[in-house]
Design a protein around this motif. Structure first.
Motif, PDB file in Angstrom:
ATOM      1  N   ALA A   1     -60.210  62.436  39.933  1.00  0.00           N
ATOM      2  CA  ALA A   1     -60.363  62.812  38.513  1.00  0.00           C
ATOM      3  C   ALA A   1     -61.491  62.041  37.845  1.00  0.00           C
ATOM      4  N   SER A   2     -61.742  60.826  38.308  1.00  0.00           N
ATOM      5  CA  SER A   2     -62.782  59.999  37.678  1.00  0.00           C
ATOM      6  C   SER A   2     -64.184  60.535  37.933  1.00  0.00           C
ATOM      7  N   ARG A   3     -64.295  61.579  38.776  1.00  0.00           N
ATOM      8  CA  ARG A   3     -65.585  62.243  38.951  1.00  0.00           C
ATOM      9  C   ARG A   3     -65.866  63.209  37.800  1.00  0.00           C
ATOM     10  N   ALA A   4     -64.954  63.295  36.832  1.00  0.00           N
ATOM     11  CA  ALA A   4     -65.184  64.150  35.653  1.00  0.00           C
ATOM     12  C   ALA A   4     -66.472  63.717  34.959  1.00  0.00           C
ATOM     13  N   PRO A   5     -67.195  64.685  34.390  1.00  0.00           N
ATOM     14  CA  PRO A   5     -68.401  64.311  33.644  1.00  0.00           C
ATOM     15  C   PRO A   5     -68.021  63.712  32.292  1.00  0.00           C
ATOM     16  N   SER A   6     -68.899  62.910  31.750  1.00  0.00           N
ATOM     17  CA  SER A   6     -68.686  62.410  30.378  1.00  0.00           C
ATOM     18  C   SER A   6     -70.054  62.114  29.775  1.00  0.00           C
ATOM     19  N   GLY A   7     -70.179  62.361  28.490  1.00  0.00           N
ATOM     20  CA  GLY A   7     -71.473  62.183  27.827  1.00  0.00           C
ATOM     21  C   GLY A   7     -72.045  60.804  28.110  1.00  0.00           C
ATOM     22  N   THR A   8     -73.262  60.748  28.576  1.00  0.00           N
ATOM     23  CA  THR A   8     -73.957  59.512  28.988  1.00  0.00           C
ATOM     24  C   THR A   8     -73.117  58.661  29.956  1.00  0.00           C
ATOM     25  N   ASN A   9     -72.255  59.321  30.688  1.00  0.00           N
ATOM     26  CA  ASN A   9     -71.381  58.662  31.691  1.00  0.00           C
ATOM     27  C   ASN A   9     -70.532  57.553  31.066  1.00  0.00           C
ATOM     28  N   THR A  10     -70.028  57.816  29.861  1.00  0.00           N
ATOM     29  CA  THR A  10     -69.214  56.810  29.149  1.00  0.00           C
ATOM     30  C   THR A  10     -67.879  56.535  29.846  1.00  0.00           C
ATOM     31  N   GLN A  11     -67.330  57.536  30.570  1.00  0.00           N
ATOM     32  CA  GLN A  11     -66.045  57.360  31.276  1.00  0.00           C
ATOM     33  C   GLN A  11     -64.985  56.751  30.350  1.00  0.00           C
ATOM     34  N   PRO A  12     -64.535  57.515  29.352  1.00  0.00           N
ATOM     35  CA  PRO A  12     -63.653  56.947  28.320  1.00  0.00           C
ATOM     36  C   PRO A  12     -62.210  56.721  28.753  1.00  0.00           C
ATOM     37  N   TRP A  13     -61.847  57.085  29.972  1.00  0.00           N
ATOM     38  CA  TRP A  13     -60.440  57.045  30.383  1.00  0.00           C
ATOM     39  C   TRP A  13     -59.981  55.645  30.807  1.00  0.00           C
ATOM     40  N   LYS A  14     -58.743  55.331  30.402  1.00  0.00           N
ATOM     41  CA  LYS A  14     -58.044  54.113  30.864  1.00  0.00           C
ATOM     42  C   LYS A  14     -56.602  54.528  31.076  1.00  0.00           C
ATOM     43  N   VAL A  15     -56.066  54.192  32.221  1.00  0.00           N
ATOM     44  CA  VAL A  15     -54.765  54.737  32.610  1.00  0.00           C
ATOM     45  C   VAL A  15     -53.763  53.616  32.908  1.00  0.00           C
ATOM     46  N   HIS A  16     -52.556  53.773  32.382  1.00  0.00           N
ATOM     47  CA  HIS A  16     -51.440  52.891  32.736  1.00  0.00           C
ATOM     48  C   HIS A  16     -50.476  53.708  33.589  1.00  0.00           C
ATOM     49  N   VAL A  17     -50.163  53.203  34.788  1.00  0.00           N
ATOM     50  CA  VAL A  17     -49.265  53.901  35.710  1.00  0.00           C
ATOM     51  C   VAL A  17     -47.912  53.203  35.682  1.00  0.00           C
ATOM     52  N   LEU A  18     -46.876  53.961  35.321  1.00  0.00           N
ATOM     53  CA  LEU A  18     -45.540  53.369  35.202  1.00  0.00           C
ATOM     54  C   LEU A  18     -44.593  53.956  36.240  1.00  0.00           C
ATOM     55  N   THR A  19     -43.909  53.056  36.948  1.00  0.00           N
ATOM     56  CA  THR A  19     -42.860  53.480  37.874  1.00  0.00           C
ATOM     57  C   THR A  19     -41.686  52.514  37.702  1.00  0.00           C
ATOM     58  N   GLY A  20     -40.575  52.839  38.309  1.00  0.00           N
ATOM     59  CA  GLY A  20     -39.428  51.919  38.379  1.00  0.00           C
ATOM     60  C   GLY A  20     -39.031  51.324  37.047  1.00  0.00           C
ATOM     61  N   GLU A  21     -38.875  49.986  37.067  1.00  0.00           N
ATOM     62  CA  GLU A  21     -38.391  49.245  35.894  1.00  0.00           C
ATOM     63  C   GLU A  21     -39.288  49.433  34.669  1.00  0.00           C
ATOM     64  N   ALA A  22     -40.585  49.393  34.890  1.00  0.00           N
ATOM     65  CA  ALA A  22     -41.533  49.491  33.770  1.00  0.00           C
ATOM     66  C   ALA A  22     -41.386  50.844  33.067  1.00  0.00           C
ATOM     67  N   LYS A  23     -41.209  51.874  33.859  1.00  0.00           N
ATOM     68  CA  LYS A  23     -41.030  53.222  33.280  1.00  0.00           C
ATOM     69  C   LYS A  23     -39.687  53.306  32.557  1.00  0.00           C
ATOM     70  N   ALA A  24     -38.648  52.779  33.191  1.00  0.00           N
ATOM     71  CA  ALA A  24     -37.305  52.836  32.590  1.00  0.00           C
ATOM     72  C   ALA A  24     -37.263  52.082  31.265  1.00  0.00           C
ATOM     73  N   ARG A  25     -37.962  50.950  31.210  1.00  0.00           N
ATOM     74  CA  ARG A  25     -37.982  50.134  29.975  1.00  0.00           C
ATOM     75  C   ARG A  25     -38.645  50.896  28.834  1.00  0.00           C
ATOM     76  N   LEU A  26     -39.747  51.559  29.142  1.00  0.00           N
ATOM     77  CA  LEU A  26     -40.455  52.309  28.091  1.00  0.00           C
ATOM     78  C   LEU A  26     -39.599  53.485  27.617  1.00  0.00           C
ATOM     79  N   THR A  27     -39.018  54.200  28.574  1.00  0.00           N
ATOM     80  CA  THR A  27     -38.149  55.335  28.234  1.00  0.00           C
ATOM     81  C   THR A  27     -37.017  54.878  27.309  1.00  0.00           C
ATOM     82  N   ALA A  28     -36.377  53.777  27.662  1.00  0.00           N
ATOM     83  CA  ALA A  28     -35.220  53.304  26.891  1.00  0.00           C
ATOM     84  C   ALA A  28     -35.608  52.978  25.452  1.00  0.00           C
ATOM     85  N   GLU A  29     -36.717  52.272  25.279  1.00  0.00           N
ATOM     86  CA  GLU A  29     -37.079  51.868  23.908  1.00  0.00           C
ATOM     87  C   GLU A  29     -37.530  53.067  23.078  1.00  0.00           C
ATOM     88  N   ILE A  30     -38.267  53.993  23.690  1.00  0.00           N
ATOM     89  CA  ILE A  30     -38.709  55.167  22.925  1.00  0.00           C
ATOM     90  C   ILE A  30     -37.520  56.065  22.599  1.00  0.00           C
TER      91      ILE A  30
END
Ligand SMILES: Cc1cc2nc3c(=O)[nH]c(=O)nc-3n(C[C@H](O)[C@H](O)[C@H](O)COP(=O)(O)O)c2cc1C
Length: 240
Positions: A49-78
């Motif tokens: 996916a990071s091969r996507a084009p972006s104006g002047t190659n700014t690459q604006p994406w930043k990704v947080h990957v959640l699994t297991g405990e980290a995902k469960a904690r976020l789900t619970a609080e939201i």
């Protein structure tokens, strides 16, 4: 990941069919199996996916990957905030995704997806409690084993959201190529304060959206939803 300039896989018909299949078989899946997704598959998807084009190659994406405990904690609080109307009201979207005023034809399209989804689930128009509960399934990432949270630097502008959309589509299509499904989720925007707190997102960044990633549960009725598209001649004008 470096850009691949190897010759395209042959034969041409098979290549066309494979690429078209990966794009057209994507749909928003709202019930997942618990089957884990290997970390190297997640990394491969993000690299493609990071091969996507972006104006002047700014690459604006930043990704947080959640699994297991980290995902469960976020789900619970939201979810705790989502079920309490007074608390939920203190959480507001940070950027405007939907129009302030719904007009035709967007209004009808929006109504149809809601009507079709809740219809499949047997949720009546007046059953606000069940609708709210179903909407809350967003925050459990529809039970997907992987939850993705996408953030963007606040200094970036509208153009970067265009670039971001291309990256998101790349994630979803690369997932299809690996037998995985996704659901992009604006629902997470509302709870950006909770997300920022749990994932240590600095004040200079904001949540763009979330996404569920995993293997679709084919037995679940919500996954039988098929959405319409207008034909090409309805949205295209050929000149010359
Ligand atoms: C940026 C974005 C945000 C979305 N947010 C949600 C969401 O929060 N919850 C949800 O169930 N679907 C969400 N969707 C899915 C749309 O409803 C879906 O893409 C649309 O109805 C077309 O259906 P399809 O994806 O199955 O082709 C979102 C889609 C996009 C592109």
């Amino acid at each position: 990941m470096t850009s691949s300039r190897q010759p395209a896989p042959q034969p041409q018909e098979a290549l066309t069919a494979a690429v078209d299949w990966a794009i057209t078989s994507r749909r928003s899946v709202r019930a997942f199996l618990p089957t884990p997704v290997p970390r190297d598959a997640i990394e491969a998807i993000l690299a493609v996916a990071s091969r996507a084009p972006s104006g002047t190659n700014t690459q604006p994406w930043k990704v947080h990957v959640l699994t297991g405990e980290a995902k469960a904690r976020l789900t619970a609080e939201i979810l705790a905030a989502h079920v309490d109307a007074a608390v939920a009201a203190t959480h507001q979207d940070e950027w405007i995704y939907y129009p302030r005023e719904w007009v035709s034809p967007y209004l009808e399209r929006r109504r149809k997806i809601g009507f079709d989804l809740y219809g499949l689930l047997g949720i009546g128009k007046a059953d606000k409690a069940r609708m709210h509960q179903q909407f809350g399934r967003n925050y459990a990432f529809f039970d997907a084993p992987v939850g993705l949270i996408f953030v963007i630097d606040r200094v970036l502008q509208q153009g970067s959201f265009l670039d971001y959309g291309m990256f998101l589509q790349g994630v979803m299509v690369a997932a299809r190529a690996r037998g995985l499904d996704t659901c992009p989720q604006a629902a997470f925007m509302q709870f950006h304060r909770i997300i920022a707190g749990q994932l240590a997102i600095p004040a200079t960044e904001m949540v763009v959206c979330g996404m569920s990633l995993g293997y679709a549960d084919p037995s679940r009725v919500e996954n039988s939803l098929h959405t319409d598209r207008e034909p090409v001649d309805a949205f295209t004008t050929f000149h010359g």
